[in-house]
Design a protein around this motif. Structure first.
Motif, PDB file in Angstrom:
ATOM      1  N   PHE A  93       0.676  -0.990  -0.219  1.00 18.92           N
ATOM      2  CA  PHE A  93       0.377  -0.138   0.243  1.00 18.92           C
ATOM      3  C   PHE A  93       0.986   1.236   0.072  1.00 18.92           C
ATOM      4  CE2 PHE A  93      -2.882  -2.957   2.697  1.00 18.92           C
ATOM      5  CZ  PHE A  93      -3.554  -3.714   1.436  1.00 18.92           C
ATOM      6  N   ALA A  94       0.402   1.841  -0.351  1.00 16.37           N
ATOM      7  CA  ALA A  94       0.790   3.271  -0.298  1.00 16.37           C
ATOM      8  C   ALA A  94       1.192   4.462   1.105  1.00 16.37           C
ATOM      9  CB  ALA A  94      -0.263   4.498  -1.621  1.00 16.37           C
ATOM     10  N   ASP A  95       0.490   4.470   1.472  1.00  9.80           N
ATOM     11  CA  ASP A  95       0.150   4.677   2.650  1.00  9.80           C
ATOM     12  C   ASP A  95       0.822   3.524   4.301  1.00  9.80           C
ATOM     13  OD1 ASP A  95       1.156   6.214   5.342  1.00  9.80           O
ATOM     14  OD2 ASP A  95      -1.805   6.952   4.954  1.00  9.80           O
ATOM     15  N   ASP A 115      -4.664   4.285  -5.303  1.00 11.53           N
ATOM     16  CA  ASP A 115      -4.375   3.749  -4.103  1.00 11.53           C
ATOM     17  C   ASP A 115      -3.008   5.326  -4.193  1.00 11.53           C
ATOM     18  OD1 ASP A 115      -3.953   3.912  -1.334  1.00 11.53           O
ATOM     19  OD2 ASP A 115      -2.636   2.181  -1.795  1.00 11.53           O
ATOM     20  N   LYS A 116      -2.006   4.914  -4.959  1.00  7.42           N
ATOM     21  CA  LYS A 116      -0.430   5.329  -5.049  1.00  7.42           C
ATOM     22  C   LYS A 116      -1.345   7.418  -5.934  1.00  7.42           C
ATOM     23  CE  LYS A 116       2.707   1.954  -4.389  1.00  7.42           C
ATOM     24  NZ  LYS A 116       3.244   1.122  -5.069  1.00  7.42           N
ATOM     25  N   PRO A 117      -1.836   7.161  -7.053  1.00  6.11           N
ATOM     26  CA  PRO A 117      -1.575   8.875  -6.927  1.00  6.11           C
ATOM     27  C   PRO A 117      -2.571   9.099  -6.862  1.00  6.11           C
ATOM     28  CG  PRO A 117      -2.089   6.774  -8.651  1.00  6.11           C
ATOM     29  CD  PRO A 117      -2.526   5.874  -7.255  1.00  6.11           C
ATOM     30  N   ILE A 118      -3.063   9.342  -5.255  1.00  5.81           N
ATOM     31  CA  ILE A 118      -4.054   9.123  -4.694  1.00  5.81           C
ATOM     32  C   ILE A 118      -3.600  10.313  -3.330  1.00  5.81           C
ATOM     33  CG2 ILE A 118      -5.742   9.767  -2.963  1.00  5.81           C
ATOM     34  CD1 ILE A 118      -7.988   8.754  -4.466  1.00  5.81           C
ATOM     35  N   TYR A 119      -2.315   9.017  -3.171  1.00  5.76           N
ATOM     36  CA  TYR A 119      -1.634   9.411  -2.026  1.00  5.76           C
ATOM     37  C   TYR A 119      -0.253  10.388  -2.213  1.00  5.76           C
ATOM     38  CZ  TYR A 119       1.710   8.571   1.625  1.00  5.76           C
ATOM     39  OH  TYR A 119       2.615   8.754   3.329  1.00  5.76           O
ATOM     40  N   ASN A 120      -0.509  10.809  -3.142  1.00  2.00           N
ATOM     41  CA  ASN A 120       0.993  11.938  -4.162  1.00  2.00           C
ATOM     42  C   ASN A 120       0.135  13.063  -4.572  1.00  2.00           C
ATOM     43  OD1 ASN A 120       2.542   9.764  -4.500  1.00  2.00           O
ATOM     44  ND2 ASN A 120       2.669   9.116  -6.226  1.00  2.00           N
ATOM     45  N   HIS A 131       0.989  13.322   0.384  1.00  2.00           N
ATOM     46  CA  HIS A 131       0.917  12.083   1.504  1.00  2.00           C
ATOM     47  C   HIS A 131       0.170  12.596   2.197  1.00  2.00           C
ATOM     48  CE1 HIS A 131       5.358  11.089  -0.657  1.00  2.00           C
ATOM     49  NE2 HIS A 131       4.578  11.252  -1.346  1.00  2.00           N
ATOM     50  N   ILE A 132      -0.426  13.039   2.312  1.00  2.00           N
ATOM     51  CA  ILE A 132      -0.898  13.004   3.877  1.00  2.00           C
ATOM     52  C   ILE A 132      -2.350  12.048   4.126  1.00  2.00           C
ATOM     53  CG2 ILE A 132      -3.612  14.786   4.574  1.00  2.00           C
ATOM     54  CD1 ILE A 132      -2.455  16.986   3.421  1.00  2.00           C
ATOM     55  N   VAL A 133      -3.423  11.581   2.999  1.00  2.00           N
ATOM     56  CA  VAL A 133      -4.325  10.423   3.067  1.00  2.00           C
ATOM     57  C   VAL A 133      -3.767   9.964   1.591  1.00  2.00           C
ATOM     58  CG1 VAL A 133      -6.123  11.627   2.548  1.00  2.00           C
ATOM     59  CG2 VAL A 133      -6.507   9.795   3.254  1.00  2.00           C
ATOM     60  N   SER A 134      -3.958   8.296   1.813  1.00  2.00           N
ATOM     61  CA  SER A 134      -4.533   7.251   0.047  1.00  2.00           C
ATOM     62  C   SER A 134      -5.551   7.171  -0.417  1.00  2.00           C
ATOM     63  CB  SER A 134      -3.070   6.722   0.489  1.00  2.00           C
ATOM     64  OG  SER A 134      -3.878   5.321   1.707  1.00  2.00           O
ATOM     65  N   GLY A 135      -5.506   6.736  -1.074  1.00  2.00           N
ATOM     66  CA  GLY A 135      -6.669   6.033  -2.224  1.00  2.00           C
ATOM     67  C   GLY A 135      -7.239   4.785  -1.179  1.00  2.00           C
ATOM     68  N   HIS A 136      -6.818   4.249  -0.509  1.00  2.00           N
ATOM     69  CA  HIS A 136      -6.315   2.907  -0.205  1.00  2.00           C
ATOM     70  C   HIS A 136      -7.683   3.662   1.881  1.00  2.00           C
ATOM     71  CE1 HIS A 136      -6.332  -1.658   0.282  1.00  2.00           C
ATOM     72  NE2 HIS A 136      -6.670  -1.452   1.963  1.00  2.00           N
TER      73      HIS A 136
END
Length: 286
Positions: A35-37, A210-215, A219-224
């Motif tokens: 997971f991204a976060d 997940d990762k695109p939203i995190y970026n 890096h505040i909140v991830s897609g997951h």
């Protein structure tokens, strides 16, 4: 009716067998656990992905209490209480099982994340059958549907093949909105089903991103994490629906209601146009 139900089950089984024969095996990708976060706060690994599951536990427990507290939801049909009980048990268990999985993501723990979800999915299908097709058939289908969900998880775990689980997960996503639109409901506030389906669809999009939203969020909140919160809105909307609904005086499907509303809009538009034309021919008195 019995022959028709048997034929429907037969067709479903044949379609599933054909699907298993013509489609390739789908193994569990180990990248799924990456997971991204992965931040750790207060000694909790993958903190946000863990604590974002707590809403499931809360709404699941609230739903269970309201099911049995003086029959707050007015569950009168045979099997309704059992169906909604299984649903809320599944929802509450998601809060525990998914948190357990996200503490240390791997295939063994993923079983306890997915198993409660299949209980919730299959319970919803049975509830829909009870409310919109036939009370008795829906009640009888609860156990077979739950078993189908459990078997899909066991098949994946022992044979590393996600195809049965994918069917159990995605068939309700397609069937429920279609049934909600086409089949006349026994109760009011049927549009809450569509809100629930919309939030689940949004959750799946956030999971994939997940990762695109995190970026994108720096890096505040991830897609997951957002996926967990949006998915938790599904039982929230269904609980609101149960609390507000009443027996429908006239059983009309959403499609029929939309058609009636559209006809009224068109009629009002024509009336305004005719009224405007009438005013335009009024002679002017000097």
């Amino acid at each position: 009716m019995r022959k028709r139900a048997t034929a429907a089950w037969g067709v479903a089984i044949v379609c599933f067998v054909v699907l298993m024969l013509v489609t390739p095996k789908i193994p569990q990708s180990q990248e799924y656990h990456d997971f991204a976060d992965q931040r750790e706060v207060f000694g909790i690994p993958n903190t946000l992905n863990v604590i974002s599951n707590f809403p499931f536990l809360i709404i699941g427990l609230i739903g269970l209490i309201l099911c049995y507290y003086r029959n707050y939801f007015k569950l009168s049909l045979q099997g309704e209480l059992l169906g909604w009980t299984c649903f809320y048990v599944g929802v509450a268990a998601v809060g525990i099982g998914s948190s357990y999985y996200h503490l240390k993501p791997n295939d063994e723990r993923l079983v306890w994340d997915r198993l409660p979800m299949t209980i919730a999915f299959t319970s919803i299908i049975a509830i829909f059958i009870i409310e919109r097709v036939d009370d008795r058939k829906g009640t009888v289908s609860i156990i077979p549907l739950l078993l189908a969900g459990v078997v899909s998880i066991l098949y994946w775990r022992f044979f590393d093949d996600l195809r049965p689980y994918a069917v159990v997960q995605f068939v309700p996503c397609i069937a429920i909105p279609i049934m909600a639109i086409l089949l006349p409901p026994m109760y009011t506030h049927s549009t809450y089903w569509l809100w629930a389906a919309g939030f689940y669809l949004l959750a799946k999009i956030e999971e994939a991103a997940d990762k695109p939203i995190y970026n994108l969020t720096h890096h505040i909140v991830s897609g997951h994490t957002l996926k967990h919160l949006c998915a938790a809105m599904v039982p929230v909307f269904l609980t609101l629906m149960l609390a507000k609904r009443d027996i429908a005086e006239e059983r009309l499907s959403l499609l029929q209601i939309w058609r009636i509303s559209w006809k009224k809009v068109k009629k009002n538009g024509k009336d305004e146009e005719n009224l405007s034309s009438t005013y335009s021919v009024v002679p002017v008195v000097e």
